[in-house]
Design a protein around this motif. Sequence first.
Motif, short mmCIF file in Angstrom:
data_model
loop_
_atom_site.label_atom_id
_atom_site.label_comp_id
_atom_site.label_asym_id
_atom_site.label_seq_id
_atom_site.Cartn_x
_atom_site.Cartn_y
_atom_site.Cartn_z
N ASP A 66 25.39 61.16 57.51
CA ASP A 66 25.54 59.94 56.71
C ASP A 66 24.23 59.61 55.99
OD1 ASP A 66 27.07 57.76 55.76
OD2 ASP A 66 26.19 56.45 57.27
N ILE A 67 23.11 59.73 56.68
CA ILE A 67 21.82 59.44 56.06
C ILE A 67 21.51 60.51 55.00
CG2 ILE A 67 19.33 59.16 56.44
CD1 ILE A 67 20.91 56.93 57.72
N LYS A 68 21.76 61.76 55.31
CA LYS A 68 21.53 62.83 54.32
C LYS A 68 22.34 62.58 53.06
CE LYS A 68 20.47 66.56 57.57
NZ LYS A 68 20.91 67.85 58.12
N ASN A 69 23.61 62.22 53.24
CA ASN A 69 24.46 61.93 52.08
C ASN A 69 23.95 60.72 51.31
OD1 ASN A 69 26.19 64.07 52.63
ND2 ASN A 69 27.58 62.81 53.85
N SER A 70 23.45 59.73 52.03
CA SER A 70 22.91 58.54 51.38
C SER A 70 21.69 58.88 50.53
CB SER A 70 22.55 57.47 52.41
OG SER A 70 23.71 57.01 53.05
N ILE A 71 20.87 59.79 51.02
CA ILE A 71 19.71 60.22 50.23
C ILE A 71 20.19 60.83 48.92
CG2 ILE A 71 17.83 61.91 50.12
CD1 ILE A 71 17.41 61.43 53.14
N TYR A 72 21.14 61.74 49.01
CA TYR A 72 21.65 62.41 47.82
C TYR A 72 22.30 61.40 46.85
CZ TYR A 72 24.46 65.30 44.78
OH TYR A 72 25.03 65.86 43.67
N GLU A 73 23.17 60.54 47.38
CA GLU A 73 23.88 59.59 46.53
C GLU A 73 22.94 58.56 45.90
OE1 GLU A 73 27.32 57.99 48.58
OE2 GLU A 73 27.84 59.99 49.30
N THR A 74 21.94 58.11 46.66
CA THR A 74 20.98 57.15 46.11
C THR A 74 20.17 57.80 45.01
OG1 THR A 74 20.91 55.97 48.21
CG2 THR A 74 19.11 55.55 46.67
N ARG A 75 19.82 59.05 45.19
CA ARG A 75 19.08 59.79 44.16
C ARG A 75 19.86 59.79 42.85
NH1 ARG A 75 18.76 65.99 43.17
NH2 ARG A 75 17.03 66.09 41.72
N GLN A 76 21.17 59.97 42.96
CA GLN A 76 22.02 60.04 41.77
C GLN A 76 22.23 58.68 41.10
OE1 GLN A 76 22.89 63.02 40.65
NE2 GLN A 76 21.98 63.95 42.44
N MET A 116 18.08 70.75 53.20
CA MET A 116 18.94 70.53 54.35
C MET A 116 18.16 70.30 55.64
SD MET A 116 21.77 70.45 52.91
CE MET A 116 22.89 70.32 54.27
N GLN A 117 17.08 71.05 55.86
CA GLN A 117 16.31 70.92 57.09
C GLN A 117 15.29 69.79 57.03
OE1 GLN A 117 14.82 74.96 57.65
NE2 GLN A 117 16.34 75.27 59.25
N THR A 118 14.72 69.56 55.88
CA THR A 118 13.70 68.52 55.72
C THR A 118 14.02 67.66 54.50
OG1 THR A 118 12.34 70.09 54.48
CG2 THR A 118 11.85 69.83 56.84
N PRO A 119 15.15 66.94 54.54
CA PRO A 119 15.60 66.23 53.33
C PRO A 119 14.66 65.12 52.85
CG PRO A 119 16.98 65.68 55.21
CD PRO A 119 16.08 66.78 55.64
#
Length: 180
Positions: A66-76, A116-119
């Motif tokens: 969830d946090i990894k996805n949030s990083i990606y989505e917030t970036r966008q 993926m390992q160090t987002p």
Amino acid sequence: MNLIFLKSALLIISYLVLNSCNAQQVKKHQNNNSRAIEVLKEFAEYYHPNNKVNEPPDKLPTLTEDIKNSIYETRQSDSSAYQRYITLIILKLYRSHLECCNQTYELRQDFKLDSMQTPILFAFLDFTRLYDISRPIEFIPSSIAYKWVQERPTLLNYPPIQEEVEKIKKRKEAIDKGDF
């Protein structure tokens, strides 16, 4: 005449239905982006790395999907929020390194760097462009975010970053005086 009226009515109804569906999709997308930004913000603001004396220095946290996805989505969707929250996480880690051990530490585990390992670190290096991530990097210090904020004082407009920077300054002054 009835046929023309019927075709016109069908066109109008189709147009209204399509616009309604598009508006719902846009609203759902905006809600997802808002949620992602909020998840990343909460994580950054509530993240507290270990800073206990006589214990190994903490590393960047392991993240849920969830946090990894949030990083990606917030970036966008909101690059300024993305930069603030990622910077805050690394600042907090740097402060914990100063509090436990009076120095900066390598941010990578096993010198690995990928999305993926160090987002968090990958995101920070992606937007700062401080290193060429396609080439080997000898050392990435936890102090990197502190230096980044010093070069971009507008980040201090975000109160949690300002608070972390003040704590870091006080700790660095104490270390310089030998008060540790």
